[in-house]
Design a protein around this motif. Structure first.
Motif, mmCIF file in Angstrom:
data_model
loop_
_atom_site.group_PDB
_atom_site.id
_atom_site.type_symbol
_atom_site.label_atom_id
_atom_site.label_comp_id
_atom_site.label_asym_id
_atom_site.label_seq_id
_atom_site.Cartn_x
_atom_site.Cartn_y
_atom_site.Cartn_z
ATOM 1 N N ASN A 1 0.821 -1.210 0.000
ATOM 2 C CA ASN A 1 0.000 0.000 0.000
ATOM 3 C C ASN A 1 0.855 1.260 0.000
ATOM 4 O O ASN A 1 0.456 2.280 -0.577
ATOM 5 C CB ASN A 1 -0.937 -0.003 1.211
ATOM 6 C CG ASN A 1 -2.184 -0.832 0.979
ATOM 7 O OD1 ASN A 1 -3.197 -0.325 0.514
ATOM 8 N ND2 ASN A 1 -2.110 -2.113 1.293
ATOM 9 N N SER A 2 2.016 1.201 0.628
ATOM 10 C CA SER A 2 2.902 2.367 0.658
ATOM 11 C C SER A 2 3.383 2.726 -0.737
ATOM 12 O O SER A 2 3.554 3.901 -1.076
ATOM 13 C CB SER A 2 4.094 2.098 1.575
ATOM 14 O OG SER A 2 3.662 1.867 2.905
ATOM 15 N N LYS B 1 0.042 4.079 -2.767
ATOM 16 C CA LYS B 1 -0.688 5.255 -2.296
ATOM 17 C C LYS B 1 0.230 6.338 -1.734
ATOM 18 O O LYS B 1 -0.221 7.224 -1.012
ATOM 19 C CB LYS B 1 -1.693 4.846 -1.214
ATOM 20 C CG LYS B 1 -2.700 3.802 -1.659
ATOM 21 C CD LYS B 1 -3.646 3.417 -0.517
ATOM 22 C CE LYS B 1 -4.649 2.368 -0.936
ATOM 23 N NZ LYS B 1 -5.564 1.981 0.161
ATOM 24 N N LYS C 1 -0.719 10.153 -1.451
ATOM 25 C CA LYS C 1 -1.872 10.624 -0.698
ATOM 26 C C LYS C 1 -1.425 11.423 0.526
ATOM 27 O O LYS C 1 -0.363 11.179 1.106
ATOM 28 C CB LYS C 1 -2.756 9.455 -0.276
ATOM 29 C CG LYS C 1 -3.342 8.673 -1.444
ATOM 30 C CD LYS C 1 -4.387 7.680 -0.988
ATOM 31 C CE LYS C 1 -5.639 8.387 -0.489
ATOM 32 N NZ LYS C 1 -6.736 7.420 -0.237
ATOM 33 N N THR D 1 -2.443 11.371 3.506
ATOM 34 C CA THR D 1 -2.379 10.594 4.743
ATOM 35 C C THR D 1 -1.077 9.803 4.854
ATOM 36 O O THR D 1 -0.799 9.228 5.912
ATOM 37 C CB THR D 1 -3.568 9.626 4.824
ATOM 38 O OG1 THR D 1 -3.702 8.962 3.560
ATOM 39 C CG2 THR D 1 -4.857 10.358 5.148
ATOM 40 N N PHE D 2 -0.294 9.761 3.776
ATOM 41 C CA PHE D 2 1.006 9.083 3.792
ATOM 42 C C PHE D 2 2.080 10.159 3.925
ATOM 43 O O PHE D 2 2.310 10.945 3.008
ATOM 44 C CB PHE D 2 1.211 8.282 2.505
ATOM 45 C CG PHE D 2 0.383 7.026 2.430
ATOM 46 C CD1 PHE D 2 0.991 5.782 2.442
ATOM 47 C CD2 PHE D 2 -0.999 7.087 2.349
ATOM 48 C CE1 PHE D 2 0.224 4.615 2.373
ATOM 49 C CE2 PHE D 2 -1.769 5.931 2.282
ATOM 50 C CZ PHE D 2 -1.159 4.696 2.287
ATOM 51 N N ILE E 1 1.447 6.552 8.238
ATOM 52 C CA ILE E 1 0.182 6.479 7.523
ATOM 53 C C ILE E 1 -0.910 6.802 8.529
ATOM 54 O O ILE E 1 -1.148 6.038 9.474
ATOM 55 C CB ILE E 1 -0.067 5.084 6.914
ATOM 56 C CG1 ILE E 1 1.098 4.649 6.022
ATOM 57 C CG2 ILE E 1 -1.375 5.081 6.121
ATOM 58 C CD1 ILE E 1 0.979 3.211 5.524
ATOM 59 N N GLN F 1 -4.960 7.603 9.494
ATOM 60 C CA GLN F 1 -6.206 6.928 9.123
ATOM 61 C C GLN F 1 -5.858 5.561 8.512
ATOM 62 O O GLN F 1 -6.368 5.151 7.473
ATOM 63 C CB GLN F 1 -7.023 7.778 8.147
ATOM 64 C CG GLN F 1 -7.381 9.144 8.713
ATOM 65 C CD GLN F 1 -8.231 9.967 7.779
ATOM 66 O OE1 GLN F 1 -9.171 9.461 7.176
ATOM 67 N NE2 GLN F 1 -7.910 11.250 7.658
ATOM 68 N N GLU G 1 -7.131 3.570 5.086
ATOM 69 C CA GLU G 1 -6.276 3.458 3.908
ATOM 70 C C GLU G 1 -5.907 2.011 3.582
ATOM 71 O O GLU G 1 -5.720 1.660 2.416
ATOM 72 C CB GLU G 1 -4.995 4.282 4.106
ATOM 73 C CG GLU G 1 -5.216 5.781 4.232
ATOM 74 C CD GLU G 1 -5.706 6.407 2.936
ATOM 75 O OE1 GLU G 1 -5.771 5.708 1.910
ATOM 76 O OE2 GLU G 1 -6.029 7.616 2.962
ATOM 77 N N VAL G 2 -5.783 1.179 4.610
ATOM 78 C CA VAL G 2 -5.338 -0.210 4.417
ATOM 79 C C VAL G 2 -6.332 -1.156 5.119
ATOM 80 O O VAL G 2 -5.969 -1.884 6.051
ATOM 81 C CB VAL G 2 -3.911 -0.417 4.961
ATOM 82 C CG1 VAL G 2 -3.335 -1.757 4.496
ATOM 83 C CG2 VAL G 2 -2.977 0.715 4.532
ATOM 84 N N GLU H 1 -13.036 7.444 12.475
ATOM 85 C CA GLU H 1 -12.509 6.165 11.970
ATOM 86 C C GLU H 1 -13.176 4.969 12.639
ATOM 87 O O GLU H 1 -12.595 3.888 12.731
ATOM 88 C CB GLU H 1 -10.998 6.099 12.202
ATOM 89 C CG GLU H 1 -10.202 7.187 11.509
ATOM 90 C CD GLU H 1 -8.713 7.084 11.816
ATOM 91 O OE1 GLU H 1 -8.132 5.992 11.595
ATOM 92 O OE2 GLU H 1 -8.134 8.080 12.285
#
Length: 241
Positions: A34-35, A38, A41, A43-44, A53, A55, A59-60, A234
């Motif tokens: 995912n890193s 994404k 983004k 959030t990263f 990361i 949230q 995200e994942v 969340e």
């Protein structure tokens, strides 16, 4: 003394051997995939000293089943019951050469879906389109955090240090903490272990000195309902029955 009794007394507990090597490898694999996909983004967040990361479970989401393995679900059920849910999640990766440190603080804010005026909800902030607010103390007192350690963690690579029993002092500024006679502990864990802590526990993290990586999944839990005008941003319900 039971785990929940120790948590309520000291403000934190350490439990090793919650995740197997295979489960840790699966968690790392999903995060790394995912890193890459994404990374642009908001959030990263990536710098020389920290990758995070925010949230995280939004995200994942596919990682949740591995996180909630039978051992962790049993720990939650035995110590807190069946009515808790996830309210916030962050992934931290402190690289081998990190000079990033965090001073002593309490976790005083929660993540919510919008900003509105409510009695006893104060100190509003917005970060990466996420609203945070300090709720009444009665909400924070019932909350807890689980930190899942994907690497062996020692004081040399930034293990949390805490002031034992400091959660019992209520909400206070770090500069007003009197350290005379206080016990400070480094929360060192094996890979696959978890630390559970109360949000009002004073905690900090030093710079890395041994060139070893430290990766942690930080998840906050509550069983408190917010005023009807407000929602946990969340919120993720648990199936631990």
């Amino acid at each position: 003394m039971s785990q929940i009794e120790e948590l309520n007394l000291q403000g934190f507990i350490i439990i090793n051997d919650v995740y197997s090597d295979n489960e840790i490898a699966e968690l790392i694999s999903v995060i790394e995939k995912n890193s890459l996909l994404k990374s642009e983004k908001s959030t990263f967040r990536k710098s020389e000293d920290l990758f995070a990361i925010r949230q995280f479970l939004i995200e994942v989401p596919e990682i949740l089943d591995t996180i909630l393995n039978e051992k962790l679900k049993k720990i939650i059920k035995l110590n807190f019951g069946e009515d808790y849910f996830i309210t916030k999640s962050i992934y931290f990766d402190k690289p081998e050469l990190s000079n990033w440190f965090v001073a002593y603080h309490q976790d005083l804010t929660i993540s919510v879906n919008k900003k509105i005026e409510l009695d006893d909800f104060i100190n509003w902030t917005t970060k990466q389109n996420q609203f945070a607010v300090q709720p009444p103390k009665k909400i924070l007192d019932r909350n807890f955090t689980i930190r899942i350690h994907l690497d062996k963690t020692t004081k040399e690579n930034g293990a949390l240090k805490v002031i034992n029993k400091s959660h019992s002092k209520g909400i206070c500024r770090s500069e007003n903490m009197k350290m005379n006679g206080e016990i400070e502990s480094f929360c060192e864990l094996e890979k696959g272990g978890v630390m559970i802590m109360k949000p009002l526990l004073f905690h900090a993290s030093n710079k890395t000195t041994n060139y070893e990586r430290r990766r942690v999944i930080h998840i906050e839990f509550s069983n408190q309902e917010l005023p009807k005008e407000l929602e946990w941003n969340e919120r993720t319900n648990l199936n631990i029955i």
